[in-house]
Each structure stands twice: as structure tokens, then as C-alpha cells.
Design a protein around this motif. Structure first.
Motif, PDB file in Angstrom:
ATOM      1  N   THR A 424       0.891  -1.160   0.052  1.00 61.43           N
ATOM      2  CA  THR A 424      -0.142   0.163   0.088  1.00 61.43           C
ATOM      3  C   THR A 424       0.868   1.230   0.021  1.00 61.43           C
ATOM      4  O   THR A 424       0.659   2.217  -0.752  1.00 61.43           O
ATOM      5  CB  THR A 424      -1.005  -0.068   1.421  1.00 61.43           C
ATOM      6  N   SER A 425       2.011   1.249   0.729  1.00 62.66           N
ATOM      7  CA  SER A 425       2.746   2.611   1.048  1.00 62.66           C
ATOM      8  C   SER A 425       3.358   2.723  -0.289  1.00 62.66           C
ATOM      9  O   SER A 425       3.581   3.829  -0.787  1.00 62.66           O
ATOM     10  CB  SER A 425       3.784   2.020   2.121  1.00 62.66           C
ATOM     11  N   GLU A 426       3.921   1.795  -1.087  1.00 65.31           N
ATOM     12  CA  GLU A 426       4.498   1.880  -2.308  1.00 65.31           C
ATOM     13  C   GLU A 426       3.332   2.343  -3.505  1.00 65.31           C
ATOM     14  O   GLU A 426       3.930   3.274  -4.198  1.00 65.31           O
ATOM     15  CB  GLU A 426       5.249   0.530  -2.470  1.00 65.31           C
ATOM     16  N   TYR A 427       2.460   1.634  -3.241  1.00 63.21           N
ATOM     17  CA  TYR A 427       1.358   1.984  -4.479  1.00 63.21           C
ATOM     18  C   TYR A 427       1.099   3.637  -4.337  1.00 63.21           C
ATOM     19  O   TYR A 427       0.915   4.194  -5.382  1.00 63.21           O
ATOM     20  CB  TYR A 427       0.116   1.247  -4.147  1.00 63.21           C
ATOM     21  N   PHE A 428       0.785   4.155  -3.175  1.00 62.32           N
ATOM     22  CA  PHE A 428       0.327   5.542  -2.950  1.00 62.32           C
ATOM     23  C   PHE A 428       1.674   6.568  -2.857  1.00 62.32           C
ATOM     24  O   PHE A 428       1.440   7.658  -2.563  1.00 62.32           O
ATOM     25  CB  PHE A 428      -0.456   5.643  -1.842  1.00 62.32           C
ATOM     26  N   ALA A 429       2.899   5.957  -2.956  1.00 64.73           N
ATOM     27  CA  ALA A 429       4.269   6.952  -2.598  1.00 64.73           C
ATOM     28  C   ALA A 429       3.848   8.061  -3.590  1.00 64.73           C
ATOM     29  O   ALA A 429       4.309   9.302  -2.994  1.00 64.73           O
ATOM     30  CB  ALA A 429       5.223   6.113  -2.872  1.00 64.73           C
ATOM     31  N   ALA A 430       3.591   7.955  -4.748  1.00 67.16           N
ATOM     32  CA  ALA A 430       3.509   9.071  -5.533  1.00 67.16           C
ATOM     33  C   ALA A 430       2.367   9.796  -5.759  1.00 67.16           C
ATOM     34  O   ALA A 430       2.219  10.743  -6.784  1.00 67.16           O
ATOM     35  CB  ALA A 430       4.402   8.729  -7.146  1.00 67.16           C
ATOM     36  N   ALA A 431       1.381   9.593  -4.833  1.00 67.14           N
ATOM     37  CA  ALA A 431      -0.015  10.192  -5.060  1.00 67.14           C
ATOM     38  C   ALA A 431       0.066  11.905  -4.970  1.00 67.14           C
ATOM     39  O   ALA A 431       0.904  12.468  -4.170  1.00 67.14           O
ATOM     40  CB  ALA A 431      -0.798   9.789  -3.957  1.00 67.14           C
ATOM     41  N   ALA A 432      -0.726  12.475  -5.855  1.00 65.79           N
ATOM     42  CA  ALA A 432      -0.600  13.728  -5.967  1.00 65.79           C
ATOM     43  C   ALA A 432      -1.591  14.497  -4.736  1.00 65.79           C
ATOM     44  O   ALA A 432      -1.117  15.696  -4.359  1.00 65.79           O
ATOM     45  CB  ALA A 432      -1.123  14.257  -7.171  1.00 65.79           C
ATOM     46  N   GLY A 433      -2.650  13.651  -4.474  1.00 64.09           N
ATOM     47  CA  GLY A 433      -3.503  14.343  -3.433  1.00 64.09           C
ATOM     48  C   GLY A 433      -3.641  13.544  -2.178  1.00 64.09           C
ATOM     49  O   GLY A 433      -2.725  12.525  -1.945  1.00 64.09           O
TER      50      GLY A 433
END
Length: 474
Positions: A424-433
Motif C-alpha cells: 500500500t505504501s509503495e502504491y500511494f508513494a507518488a500520489a498527488a493528493g
């Protein structure tokens, strides 16, 4: 003569819901005393807590006074304070027992619970008879009533005193025979939020049933101050709240937070008040997000809640409010899939376009299809198990989102190996919001609802059927 010393006893009559009660009466040379209505004792023996709001007394000075046969859209608790009657009750509700008859003598040591839609009538057997009844609604010209002629040949009531020898009101003389009676329909069911994924599944589940109504958010604003007068609520037996704010990430923004609290807390609170005041069963859909996902087993209904983010907090608050309603079912579910945009359609689309996705593999749960939730809600309203919270998800072995994605790829004819697992942490690491925290364990225990006779469908079987359905291309 009033019988003394009876035990408080409920006696079934053959007409569903019509229950004769033997009442303890205590007497001596001075007179007698009885508990004519005792909520705690009577509900413990199975009487519905029907919430009376009015007490009426009809005094009859002559033997043979005859009144009847009226069916109103409310429940009655009928007894006598003095004297004695011959009572006759005819089922005037829609259904297989329409026209069924029950008769009995009622003195101060007896009472009878008359459910909504059962025609009620009586003939006095003693002078100075005081006939009394509690009702759980106020008379209204807008309510639906039904009547049956006292002389109806089909009911063939054996009146102790022939009707030719008693005085009958002109209105009672004009009432129709059974063949011409308008049956009392069941109390209505209202589905709010009927334009969403679950709402559409409920439309399909209850299609063609005239007593079920549907209202979208645009058609009924449950947070409006006009909600109490928006319907004649006493005509409703259940409200199904299919509306919710489910944008879990957007809920972490200022605007999203306000919208989430409005939809998930203020709306259910307004419905809870309506349900409590009108004796309505409120069905509310909850979420696995009320838990933090740290448990090493499936979550049970009575586990303590500990939501991680705003969405989970609003769902937990909504559950707490709905839990105060005397008649409520909180249906807790997870990983919901229905018509419209959803995870399964997204994965199927990626598979067909040749995209090889990275999908989270450290969140574990089961898919739940809206058709199954709708089927479960119907079951709760029909079987009426004890009120409370029930987990309702797909059954079968739990899986990660990555496992679900692989099952989708395989189900639409592509190589499941194209799906790569990630945290989960890797998947959302580059999330803009903003990103809402997710529970790692979303598995809900299903034993409680299974004990009611409901069998949740295996999520993998439901997935296969869903992938074969035309809705995949909606």
C-alpha cells in the motif's frame, strides 16, 4: 364473571399477529386490580413493542351494542375495563389469510393485540361495558382504511345476539361484503439513495413489488428540515438507507470531510429520528473501514471500532446513531462491487488494453456484490431476526486486491501473471493528493448472518457471473 388468578399468557389465534392474552386479575371484596398493559412483561413474552400513542374508551350502556368491522392502518391493544364483549376479528390484509376469522369473549381478565389491517368488531354481552383500546397512531383522513359488513356471508360470524335484534349504525350497514373489500396493503418500504450502486441492485431485487418505493438523493433530501412531513411515515414499515459518501480519499480534504459527515452522519441521524418516532425498521449499510485492520482474525459484529480516516470515522458515527433506533439492522460490508465504475471493471479494461498493473497485495478481504447485499437486506426484512448489526460480505477464502485483479484477468481470458503485487505504501508513494489510510485486514466474520438462514455467495463465483454479465461494459 371476571376470572381471577390467571397467569399472563399469550395465545395464538390462527390469524398472523392477532394474539389473545390472558391477564392476571387480583380481587377481593373491595373489587379487583390488573395490569392492563405492562410493556416489560408482555414484550418478554413476545408482544411487539408497538409504541401506543393514544388511549380510547367506548362506553356502552346496553347489552347488544354492536360495532364493526373496521381495519385501520395501526395496531391496537383491546381490552375491557368493565363488562364483557363478544369480539370478532377478520383479516383484511393482502395475503393468503385474507378473510380469516377469529372470535372470542373478552372480559377484564383478557385482552387482544390486533395488528394493523385486521378488522375489529364487537358486541356487548353486559350492560355498562367500557371497551378500551390503545393505538399506536393518531386518526388521519389521509390514512387507508378498510371495512367489512357485519352480515358478510363469507365471514359468517356467529353473533350471540342476532343482528336483527340490535342497533347498528347506518355506516356499518353500508359496508361492503368480503368480495368487494379493498385489502389493506403491507406497510411500505422506502429505499433512499436509490440512484447509487446499491440502490440500483435494490431496484432489481424488489422489482414489481408495489409496496416498495425508491427515492434518489434529488427526490428526497434526508437532511432537509421538511423530512418529517415529506411522507405519512406511519404507513412505512422499513427505510433502507442505500446512500453514502464513499470517496475515501476525497474525504480527507476540507470539502470532502464536510460532505462525508453530511451524508454519512447527518443523513442517517435524520432517518433515525423518523424511524424511532414512527416505529419503522431502519436498515443502514456500514463498512469495514470502521476497523483499523490490525486484527489477526475476521472481525465480528461486536468488535470495538477504531476507524483510521475520515470516511471510517463518519461511517462509525452513523452506525452509532442508527444503533439507537429500537428497530434497526446495520449491514456491515466490504469491497463493494456493483453497476457503474468499480475495481473489477477497471482491471478488466486494463487487461483488454494490454496494461500490466501493479496492485496492492497487503490489504486482505472479500469482494461483496451489490446483488448479494440487496438479497441479504430482503432476507433481514422478511425473516426479521433480532435487531442489530450483521456482517454481510462475499464468502469464501479471503484474498488481496492483487489476487482479485489476477482473478479478473483470468476471468476475461488474459494471463493472471501480468498483475504484479505491491505494498500500500509503495502504491500511494507518488500520489498527488491526500490518501486515506486503509485497513490491512477487511475480513468480516459471517457466522451471525448465517445463523439467520442467509448464505452469502462465494465471491469468486459471484465474480465469474459478474464478468459474464453485460454490465461489465456499462
Amino acid at each position: 364473571m371476571t376470572a381471577f388468578g390467571k397467569a399472563l399468557t399469550a395465545v395464538e389465534t390462527g390469524i398472523p399477529g392477532l394474539v389473545l392474552w390472558e391477564l392476571p386479575v387480583h380481587g377481593d371484596s373491595r373489587g379487583w386490580f390488573k395490569e392492563n398493559w405492562q410493556r416489560e412483561k408482555m414484550t418478554a413474552l413476545g408482544l411487539a413493542d408497538f409504541g401506543p400513542v393514544q388511549n380510547n374508551i367506548s362506553f356502552n350502556d346496553a347489552v347488544g351494542t354492536t360495532r364493526g368491522i373496521h381495519a385501520e392502518p395501526w395496531d391496537k391493544w383491546v381490552s375491557v375495563a368493565t363488562g364483557r364483549i363478544f369480539g370478532a376479528w377478520v383479516d383484511l390484509r393482502e395475503g393468503p389469510t385474507f378473510g380469516a376469522v377469529f372470535t372470542a369473549e373478552i372480559d377484564p381478565s383478557r385482552a387482544i393485540f390486533v395488528p394493523r389491517g385486521v378488522g375489529n368488531s364487537y358486541q356487548t354481552l353486559e350492560a355498562d361495558t367500557a371497551y378500551t383500546y390503545l393505538v399506536n397512531d393518531h386518526w388521519s383522513p389521509d390514512a387507508a382504511y378498510s371495512f367489512l359488513n357485519l352480515r358478510d356471508e363469507t365471514a359468517a360470524i356467529a353473533w350471540p345476539i342476532p343482528l336483527d335484534e340490535v342497533e347498528i349504525s347506518e355506516k356499518d350497514k353500508q359496508h361492503p361484503r368480503l368480495a368487494d373489500v379493498t385489502p389493506i396493503p403491507p406497510r411500505r418500504v422506502l429505499v433512499v439513495g436509490a440512484g447509487g450502486q446499491l440502490g440500483r441492485a435494490l431496484r432489481k431485487e424488489f422489482a414489481g413489488e408495489p409496496h416498495v418505493e425508491f427515492a434518489s438523493r434529488a427526490e428526497l433530501d434526508v437532511t432537509s428540515s421538511e423530512l418529517p412531513s415529506a411522507r405519512r411515515w406511519r404507513d412505512y414499515g422499513a427505510i433502507v438507507n442505500a446512500s453514502a459518501y464513499t470517496a475515501v480519499d476525497l474525504a480527507e480534504t476540507p470539502a470532502g470531510r464536510r460532505d462525508a459527515w453530511s451524508a454519512n452522519v447527518a443523513g442517517p441521524a435524520a432517518l433515525a429520528r423518523i424511524a424511532t418516532e414512527n416505529g419503522i425498521t431502519l436498515v443502514h449499510v456500514s463498512s469495514d473501514y470502521v476497523f483499523d485492520g490490525s486484527a489477526d482474525r475476521a472481525y465480528r459484529e461486536d468488535d470495538e471500532i477504531s476507524p483510521l480516516g475520515v470516511y471510517g470515522q463518519t461511517k462509525a458515527a452513523g452506525d452509532a446513531v442508527v444503533g439507537t433506533v429500537p428497530r434497526h439492522y446495520i449491514v456491515r460490508t466490504s469491497w463493494v462491487i456493483g453497476e457503474g465504475k468499480n475495481f473489477v471493471k477497471t482491471m478488466a479494461g486494463l487487461a483488454d488494453r494490454g496494461v500490466d498493473p501493479r496492485v496492492v497485495d497487503d490489504q486482505i478481504g472479500r469482494l461483496t456484490f451489490t446483488d448479494d447485499i440487496a438479497r441479504g437486506i430482503r432476507h433481514l426484512l422478511t425473516a426479521t431476526p433480532p435487531y442489530g448489526t450483521y456482517n454481510l460480505t462475499g464468502s469464501g477464502d479471503p484474498a488481496s486486491w492483487a489476487d482479485v485483479a489476477r482473478a479478473v484477468f483470468a476471468g476475461v481470458g488474459h494471463d493472471a501473471g501480468r498483475v504484479t503485487g505491491t505494498s500500500t505504501s509503495e502504491y500511494f508513494a507518488a500520489a498527488a493528493g491526500p490518501v486515506a489510510p486503509r485497513p490491512g485486514n477487511s475480513v468480516l466474520a459471517l457466522e451471525k448472518i448465517a445463523l439467520t438462514g442467509f448464505a452469502p455467495a462465494d465471491w469468486r463465483e459471484s465474480l465469474r457471473a459478474y464478468l459474464a454479465d453485460s454490465r461489465l461494459t456499462d
